[in-house]
Design a protein around this motif. Structure first.
Motif, PDB file in Angstrom:
ATOM      1  N   PRO A 254      44.077  -6.872  54.583  1.00 36.60           N
ATOM      2  CA  PRO A 254      45.423  -7.119  55.096  1.00 36.60           C
ATOM      3  C   PRO A 254      45.802  -8.589  55.000  1.00 36.60           C
ATOM      4  O   PRO A 254      44.960  -9.476  55.117  1.00 36.60           O
ATOM      5  CB  PRO A 254      45.306  -6.679  56.555  1.00 36.60           C
ATOM      6  CG  PRO A 254      43.869  -6.924  56.910  1.00 36.60           C
ATOM      7  CD  PRO A 254      43.089  -6.673  55.647  1.00 36.60           C
ATOM      8  N   ILE A 255      47.076  -8.839  54.760  1.00 41.70           N
ATOM      9  CA  ILE A 255      47.645 -10.178  54.840  1.00 41.70           C
ATOM     10  C   ILE A 255      48.551 -10.173  56.069  1.00 41.70           C
ATOM     11  O   ILE A 255      49.524  -9.416  56.126  1.00 41.70           O
ATOM     12  CB  ILE A 255      48.461 -10.521  53.582  1.00 41.70           C
ATOM     13  CG1 ILE A 255      47.612 -10.339  52.314  1.00 41.70           C
ATOM     14  CG2 ILE A 255      49.020 -11.936  53.672  1.00 41.70           C
ATOM     15  CD1 ILE A 255      46.419 -11.243  52.204  1.00 41.70           C
ATOM     16  N   SER A 256      48.205 -10.981  57.044  1.00 37.89           N
ATOM     17  CA  SER A 256      48.908 -10.943  58.328  1.00 37.89           C
ATOM     18  C   SER A 256      49.876 -12.111  58.453  1.00 37.89           C
ATOM     19  O   SER A 256      49.577 -13.239  58.037  1.00 37.89           O
ATOM     20  CB  SER A 256      47.902 -10.982  59.487  1.00 37.89           C
ATOM     21  OG  SER A 256      47.025  -9.873  59.414  1.00 37.89           O
ATOM     22  N   ILE A 262      50.825  -6.768  55.555  1.00 41.55           N
ATOM     23  CA  ILE A 262      50.902  -5.982  54.336  1.00 41.55           C
ATOM     24  C   ILE A 262      49.490  -5.910  53.778  1.00 41.55           C
ATOM     25  O   ILE A 262      48.628  -6.733  54.140  1.00 41.55           O
ATOM     26  CB  ILE A 262      51.874  -6.585  53.297  1.00 41.55           C
ATOM     27  CG1 ILE A 262      51.443  -8.008  52.910  1.00 41.55           C
ATOM     28  CG2 ILE A 262      53.306  -6.589  53.841  1.00 41.55           C
ATOM     29  CD1 ILE A 262      52.308  -8.649  51.842  1.00 41.55           C
ATOM     30  N   TRP A 263      49.236  -4.942  52.908  1.00 41.26           N
ATOM     31  CA  TRP A 263      47.884  -4.771  52.382  1.00 41.26           C
ATOM     32  C   TRP A 263      47.828  -5.141  50.908  1.00 41.26           C
ATOM     33  O   TRP A 263      48.654  -4.690  50.117  1.00 41.26           O
ATOM     34  CB  TRP A 263      47.410  -3.339  52.590  1.00 41.26           C
ATOM     35  CG  TRP A 263      46.915  -3.129  53.999  1.00 41.26           C
ATOM     36  CD1 TRP A 263      47.687  -2.958  55.110  1.00 41.26           C
ATOM     37  CD2 TRP A 263      45.555  -3.118  54.423  1.00 41.26           C
ATOM     38  NE1 TRP A 263      46.883  -2.835  56.224  1.00 41.26           N
ATOM     39  CE2 TRP A 263      45.572  -2.920  55.831  1.00 41.26           C
ATOM     40  CE3 TRP A 263      44.330  -3.222  53.774  1.00 41.26           C
ATOM     41  CZ2 TRP A 263      44.400  -2.852  56.589  1.00 41.26           C
ATOM     42  CZ3 TRP A 263      43.158  -3.156  54.528  1.00 41.26           C
ATOM     43  CH2 TRP A 263      43.200  -2.978  55.912  1.00 41.26           C
ATOM     44  N   LEU A 264      46.845  -5.979  50.584  1.00 39.30           N
ATOM     45  CA  LEU A 264      46.604  -6.407  49.215  1.00 39.30           C
ATOM     46  C   LEU A 264      45.392  -5.647  48.687  1.00 39.30           C
ATOM     47  O   LEU A 264      44.317  -5.671  49.301  1.00 39.30           O
ATOM     48  CB  LEU A 264      46.364  -7.913  49.163  1.00 39.30           C
ATOM     49  CG  LEU A 264      46.138  -8.532  47.788  1.00 39.30           C
ATOM     50  CD1 LEU A 264      47.356  -8.348  46.901  1.00 39.30           C
ATOM     51  CD2 LEU A 264      45.807 -10.019  47.928  1.00 39.30           C
ATOM     52  N   ILE A 265      45.580  -4.973  47.560  1.00 43.35           N
ATOM     53  CA  ILE A 265      44.533  -4.136  46.964  1.00 43.35           C
ATOM     54  C   ILE A 265      44.164  -4.719  45.602  1.00 43.35           C
ATOM     55  O   ILE A 265      45.034  -5.095  44.818  1.00 43.35           O
ATOM     56  CB  ILE A 265      45.028  -2.688  46.788  1.00 43.35           C
ATOM     57  CG1 ILE A 265      45.555  -2.128  48.109  1.00 43.35           C
ATOM     58  CG2 ILE A 265      43.929  -1.800  46.208  1.00 43.35           C
ATOM     59  CD1 ILE A 265      46.478  -0.944  47.938  1.00 43.35           C
ATOM     60  N   THR A 285      41.459   1.837  48.164  1.00 40.40           N
ATOM     61  CA  THR A 285      42.469   2.124  49.197  1.00 40.40           C
ATOM     62  C   THR A 285      41.921   2.926  50.360  1.00 40.40           C
ATOM     63  O   THR A 285      42.667   3.311  51.259  1.00 40.40           O
ATOM     64  CB  THR A 285      43.646   2.904  48.579  1.00 40.40           C
ATOM     65  OG1 THR A 285      43.163   4.106  47.970  1.00 40.40           O
ATOM     66  CG2 THR A 285      44.374   2.066  47.534  1.00 40.40           C
ATOM     67  N   ALA A 286      40.610   3.172  50.377  1.00 45.69           N
ATOM     68  CA  ALA A 286      40.024   4.046  51.403  1.00 45.69           C
ATOM     69  C   ALA A 286      40.319   3.563  52.822  1.00 45.69           C
ATOM     70  O   ALA A 286      40.531   4.372  53.733  1.00 45.69           O
ATOM     71  CB  ALA A 286      38.519   4.163  51.185  1.00 45.69           C
ATOM     72  N   GLY A 287      40.358   2.256  53.007  1.00 46.14           N
ATOM     73  CA  GLY A 287      40.568   1.735  54.357  1.00 46.14           C
ATOM     74  C   GLY A 287      41.994   1.307  54.661  1.00 46.14           C
ATOM     75  O   GLY A 287      42.264   0.743  55.725  1.00 46.14           O
ATOM     76  N   VAL A 288      42.913   1.573  53.732  1.00 48.45           N
ATOM     77  CA  VAL A 288      44.304   1.158  53.931  1.00 48.45           C
ATOM     78  C   VAL A 288      45.011   2.195  54.803  1.00 48.45           C
ATOM     79  O   VAL A 288      45.020   3.384  54.477  1.00 48.45           O
ATOM     80  CB  VAL A 288      45.041   1.010  52.587  1.00 48.45           C
ATOM     81  CG1 VAL A 288      46.492   0.590  52.808  1.00 48.45           C
ATOM     82  CG2 VAL A 288      44.325  -0.002  51.695  1.00 48.45           C
ATOM     83  N   PRO A 289      45.606   1.776  55.920  1.00 48.56           N
ATOM     84  CA  PRO A 289      46.240   2.752  56.823  1.00 48.56           C
ATOM     85  C   PRO A 289      47.485   3.387  56.207  1.00 48.56           C
ATOM     86  O   PRO A 289      48.162   2.778  55.367  1.00 48.56           O
ATOM     87  CB  PRO A 289      46.597   1.915  58.051  1.00 48.56           C
ATOM     88  CG  PRO A 289      46.664   0.503  57.564  1.00 48.56           C
ATOM     89  CD  PRO A 289      45.671   0.403  56.450  1.00 48.56           C
ATOM     90  N   ILE A 295      50.404  -3.827  47.962  1.00 48.32           N
ATOM     91  CA  ILE A 295      50.520  -4.560  46.699  1.00 48.32           C
ATOM     92  C   ILE A 295      49.184  -4.422  45.984  1.00 48.32           C
ATOM     93  O   ILE A 295      48.127  -4.696  46.562  1.00 48.32           O
ATOM     94  CB  ILE A 295      50.851  -6.037  46.923  1.00 48.32           C
ATOM     95  CG1 ILE A 295      52.209  -6.189  47.613  1.00 48.32           C
ATOM     96  CG2 ILE A 295      50.850  -6.802  45.591  1.00 48.32           C
ATOM     97  CD1 ILE A 295      52.529  -7.607  48.018  1.00 48.32           C
ATOM     98  N   LEU A 296      49.224  -3.972  44.735  1.00 47.48           N
ATOM     99  CA  LEU A 296      48.008  -3.750  43.948  1.00 47.48           C
ATOM    100  C   LEU A 296      47.911  -4.764  42.813  1.00 47.48           C
ATOM    101  O   LEU A 296      48.876  -5.002  42.100  1.00 47.48           O
ATOM    102  CB  LEU A 296      48.023  -2.332  43.361  1.00 47.48           C
ATOM    103  CG  LEU A 296      46.941  -2.004  42.329  1.00 47.48           C
ATOM    104  CD1 LEU A 296      45.549  -2.011  42.960  1.00 47.48           C
ATOM    105  CD2 LEU A 296      47.226  -0.662  41.659  1.00 47.48           C
ATOM    106  N   MET A 297      46.723  -5.324  42.659  1.00 46.13           N
ATOM    107  CA  MET A 297      46.409  -6.134  41.480  1.00 46.13           C
ATOM    108  C   MET A 297      45.509  -5.309  40.565  1.00 46.13           C
ATOM    109  O   MET A 297      44.400  -4.940  40.948  1.00 46.13           O
ATOM    110  CB  MET A 297      45.703  -7.429  41.877  1.00 46.13           C
ATOM    111  CG  MET A 297      46.575  -8.391  42.664  1.00 46.13           C
ATOM    112  SD  MET A 297      45.739  -9.994  42.892  1.00 46.13           S
ATOM    113  CE  MET A 297      44.408  -9.530  43.998  1.00 46.13           C
ATOM    114  N   SER A 298      46.005  -4.998  39.371  1.00 42.36           N
ATOM    115  CA  SER A 298      45.252  -4.210  38.388  1.00 42.36           C
ATOM    116  C   SER A 298      45.538  -4.786  37.015  1.00 42.36           C
ATOM    117  O   SER A 298      46.685  -4.774  36.564  1.00 42.36           O
ATOM    118  CB  SER A 298      45.667  -2.732  38.460  1.00 42.36           C
ATOM    119  OG  SER A 298      44.958  -1.968  37.508  1.00 42.36           O
TER     120      SER A 298
END
Length: 387
Positions: A254-256, A262-265, A285-289, A295-298
């Protein structure tokens, strides 16, 4: 690549022969013919020798010379083709001297553009900005800014001042967070050794995060043993830490900001076709609520349509790179073209489906061709806004 070289050279030869018609119209002298064909014969021989002996020492410069020879002639040949279509309906009169002059002027203009790209284009950085609106963006992140870098390819760098120019542009953006989407090196971790100090000075209040690209695993060179290759990857992960980037390996965090997050993946490389599929979005993403903004970096943009859009948790924004925009193409009045578009459906800039976004960065560095033509090196700045 080696299997494609004969076809590429055949196409080059056909264009050469056709373009030569303009040369003959303007100057039928034999000495011009000798020089014209001798240059191409020597260049073709050098490319074939380098390709089939796997010599990498001069291949980048040979590629640049081939581009300088081929592209202007290709553009000129298109004009000649238009003239020949009109000649077909006019009973094939002699070729127009004025048209042949125009063909050479256009060819020289394109050669000038190519020469600029090869000599200066590698550090002709462009800051590209996008503002994206979301219904479910947390209020505290309204106006949050992301600077995205991709495809640094430090093993290709030789100009410290040129690289520093790009890094200064990054820091001047004063974005909230810096995200790097892979390919820090060409093959080996030690390629970053001369650049660690410079890249460690990149700064953002909410941190710097990164993922791996296909080149980072060292899959494209021969290693003495598998253990040597693994040691190289371990060292590369340490380099990310040294330059202050948190490397996300199929994980999320998480970015707080104030009372919101928000969640950074970040996933490892996942590429279509023959590219390795190390990336695991399910694991990441298993732990993302549920209900989180993601936001995904791929690294590879093909991951977006193949996997990301089908994921049970909507990924609001995906950031990728990998394509470099082929380091060759043009963008004018909102229209863009590069030969890479025939390989990747999403290859440069912003794409959207069902309210979910993908941004494909054109890359900070360069590989193969020691320059960029039209597809200039990029620093992307994305602003998140509450709709």
């Amino acid at each position: 690549m080696r299997t494609r070289i004969p076809a590429i050279i055949l196409l080059w030869l056909l264009i050469d022969i056709y373009f030569y018609k303009a040369i003959q119209t303007l100057s039928p002298r034999d000495n011009i013919s000798i020089f014209y064909w001798l240059f191409d014969a020597l260049l073709t021989s050098a490319i074939l020798i380098s390709a089939f002996t796997r010599s990498r020492r001069f291949i980048s410069w040979l590629m640049a010379l081939m581009l300088l020879s081929f592209v202007p002639k290709l553009v000129g040949s298109l004009i000649l083709l238009l003239e020949d279509i009109t000649r077909l309906f006019r009973g094939f009169p002699p070729r127009s001297y004025a048209v042949s002059e125009f063909v050479l002027i256009v060819a020289f203009a394109f050669a000038g553009l190519l020469l600029f790209g090869i000599t200066r284009g590698r550090h002709y950085y462009k800051v590209r900005r996008e503002t994206l609106f979301f219904d479910d963006l947390p209020e505290d992140f309204d106006g949050f800014t992301i600077t995205q870098l991709s495809d640094i390819h430090s093993g290709s760098f030789s100009d410290a001042k040129g690289v520093q120019k790009g890094l200064d542009l990054v820091n001047a953006r004063q974005s909230d967070i810096i995200l790097f989407t892979g390919d820090l090196v060409n093959n080996q971790a030690n390629e970053m050794d001369p650049w660690i100090d410079a890249f460690s000075k990149l700064d953002a209040p909410y941190g710097k995060y990164s993922v791996l690209g296909n080149h980072d695993y060292g899959d494209y060179i021969r290693w003495e043993t598998k253990a040597h290759q693994q040691a190289n990857l371990t060292r590369l992960k340490q380099v990310h830490q040294q330059i202050g980037f948190k490397l996300l390996l199929n994980e999320a965090m998480p970015i707080s900001k104030n009372n919101a997050e928000i969640w950074l993946i970040g996933v490892e490389n996942w590429g279509k076709g023959g590219f390795h599929k190390y990336g695991d979005l399910e694991k990441a993403t298993a732990g993302v609520p549920d209900g989180a903004f993601r936001i995904l970096m791929s690294h590879d943009p093909s991951h977006w349509e193949a996997v990301t859009l089908k994921h049970h948790q909507p990924i609001h924004l995906t950031l990728s790179g990998h394509t470099h925009g082929a380091q060759f193409g043009f963008e004018i009045f909102g229209f863009k073209w590069s030969p890479i578009k025939y390989i990747y459906k999403q290859w440069a800039g912003l794409y959207q489906k069902g309210g979910l976004y993908l941004y494909v960065n054109r890359g900070f560095g360069f590989l193969g061709l020691k320059g960029r033509v039209g597809m200039w090196p990029e620093i992307a700045v994305i602003t998140l806004k509450k709709k």
